[in-house]
Design a protein around this motif. Structure first.
Motif, short mmCIF file in Angstrom:
data_model
loop_
_atom_site.label_atom_id
_atom_site.label_comp_id
_atom_site.label_asym_id
_atom_site.label_seq_id
_atom_site.Cartn_x
_atom_site.Cartn_y
_atom_site.Cartn_z
N GLU A 59 0.83 -1.20 0.03
CA GLU A 59 0.05 0.07 0.05
C GLU A 59 0.83 1.42 -0.15
O GLU A 59 0.26 2.50 -0.22
N THR A 60 2.15 1.02 0.08
CA THR A 60 3.02 2.31 0.26
C THR A 60 2.78 3.52 -0.88
O THR A 60 2.67 4.65 -0.26
N PRO A 61 2.75 3.15 -2.05
CA PRO A 61 2.65 4.30 -3.19
C PRO A 61 1.57 5.47 -2.68
O PRO A 61 1.84 6.51 -3.17
N ALA A 62 0.46 4.92 -2.36
CA ALA A 62 -0.67 5.89 -2.06
C ALA A 62 -0.86 5.94 -0.54
O ALA A 62 -2.10 6.43 -0.32
N GLY A 63 0.02 5.56 0.26
CA GLY A 63 0.01 5.67 1.42
C GLY A 63 -0.38 7.20 2.04
O GLY A 63 -0.81 7.34 3.07
N PHE A 64 -0.20 8.22 1.29
CA PHE A 64 -0.35 9.61 1.77
C PHE A 64 -2.04 9.52 1.50
O PHE A 64 -2.29 10.93 1.85
N GLN A 65 -2.66 9.00 0.48
CA GLN A 65 -4.16 9.48 0.04
C GLN A 65 -4.65 8.95 1.24
O GLN A 65 -4.77 7.80 1.82
N PRO A 66 -5.74 9.62 1.46
CA PRO A 66 -7.24 9.23 2.41
C PRO A 66 -7.68 7.87 2.05
O PRO A 66 -8.39 7.04 2.76
N ASN A 67 -7.60 7.64 0.84
CA ASN A 67 -8.26 6.45 0.29
C ASN A 67 -7.18 5.12 -0.25
O ASN A 67 -7.53 4.39 -1.00
N ALA A 68 -6.09 5.35 0.53
CA ALA A 68 -5.08 4.21 0.16
C ALA A 68 -5.39 2.97 0.31
O ALA A 68 -5.19 1.96 -0.52
N ALA A 70 3.90 -1.19 -10.90
CA ALA A 70 3.24 -0.43 -12.00
C ALA A 70 3.56 1.07 -11.79
O ALA A 70 3.45 1.59 -10.18
N SER A 71 3.44 2.18 -12.63
CA SER A 71 3.47 3.53 -12.32
C SER A 71 4.23 4.09 -11.49
O SER A 71 5.52 3.94 -11.53
N ALA A 72 3.65 4.73 -10.24
CA ALA A 72 4.61 5.11 -9.46
C ALA A 72 5.58 4.35 -8.61
O ALA A 72 6.58 4.50 -8.47
N ALA A 73 5.12 3.04 -8.51
CA ALA A 73 5.84 2.09 -7.71
C ALA A 73 6.86 1.72 -8.58
O ALA A 73 8.02 1.53 -8.31
N ALA A 74 6.68 1.59 -10.12
CA ALA A 74 7.85 1.15 -10.96
C ALA A 74 8.82 2.44 -10.68
O ALA A 74 10.05 2.13 -10.95
#
Length: 274
Positions: free
Chosen positions: A40-49, A136-140
């Motif tokens: 879950e780290t890549p979107a961890g800053f988002q409220p909807n992670a 994928a995407s940011a994680a890549a």
């Protein structure tokens, strides 16, 4: 010692039809039932992670059911906060993962909250033991030796620069800047969003800022690379192709091609493994 697992780098479309085909190509080489860990780290800053991770979970459970997946969400959200990547309760479930999957979010946030952590160490340990890794995407972007600060430049007007990445492949002599969304065109006629949302003009300046020895790897949307460190190959899959940029040279490779990993290394270098 077990062979290093396959590594999949998606330009986008990791949950689309052709993305599913790539997941299947890799999962066919891994144990069944598949034990899938979604990071879950890549979107961890988002409220909807959690929602972002659950969407990936639904894709795995519904579209890859032939591999009887059991899915665990790895809530590695923030150093020192809830979902601390150094908390054994967070990274512990990675211990038996056979496929580790991560996707959209922020590359620099991913690096900041994974670098030097037990979660990232566990990911590397599983990969070294033969587990597949699909980012994928940011994680890549985050996996490279250098990471492009996409949000900071594209959304907030930061100066053109590169940031340190997680450098997953550095021990194999692959010092990369990984650039998904290479042929993005969502900006339309009035905003060039190609070259990972930077546009051709800005990316030319970014390319000039790359240190010697770094290879930039552009991956088109709905396109992926399957990196096989053991065989020393990279297979291109999907709708588009990839751009391999070493120094002043750019070479294009299309879906269906297979090339040696030496094509990503600086000229004159040889494979390395720590």
């Amino acid at each position: 010692m077990a062979a290093v697992g396959p590594l999949v780098l998606f330009g986008s479309g990791e949950t689309a039809r052709q993305g599913r085909q790539v997941h299947e190509e890799v999962l066919r080489t891994l144990p069944v039932p598949a034990r899938v860990a979604i990071l879950e780290t890549p979107a961890g800053f988002q409220p909807n992670a959690r929602y972002v991770a659950e969407r990936l979970q639904q894709f795995v459970e519904h579209s890859l059911q032939n591999y009887r997946p059991s899915v665990t969400l790895i809530e590695a959200l923030r150093k020192g906060g809830p979902g601390d990547p150094d908390d054994p309760a967070v990274y512990g479930p990675l211990a038996d993962a056979t496929y580790i999957f991560a996707g959209p979010g922020s590359p620099t946030y991913t690096v900041r909250h994974l670098s030097g952590t037990r979660t990232y160490a566990a990911l590397r340990e599983r990969w070294a033991a033969g587990a597949g890794v699909a980012f994928a995407s940011a994680a890549a972007i985050a996996l490279g030796a250098l990471a492009l600060p996409v949000y900071e430049i594209y959304k907030a007007g930061a100066e053109l620069s590169w940031a340190p990445g997680l450098d997953l492949l550095g021990e194999f002599g692959l010092n990369l800047a990984i650039l998904p969304h290479w042929n993005n065109a969502e900006g339309g006629a009035h905003l060039d969003t190609s070259d990972c949302f930077m546009g051709a003009e800005r990316f030319a300046h970014l390319r000039a800022l790359l240190p010697p020895g770094i290879t930039a790897l552009g991956i088109d949307e709905h396109t992926s690379c399957i990196v096989d460190v053991n065989a020393g190959t990279l297979r291109v899959r999907g709708q588009g192709g990839i751009a391999v940029m070493r120094g002043d040279e750019t070479r294009r490779h299309e879906a269906g091609e297979e090339l040696p990993l030496d094509a990503l290394r600086p000229a004159g270098s040889c494979a390395a493994r720590a």
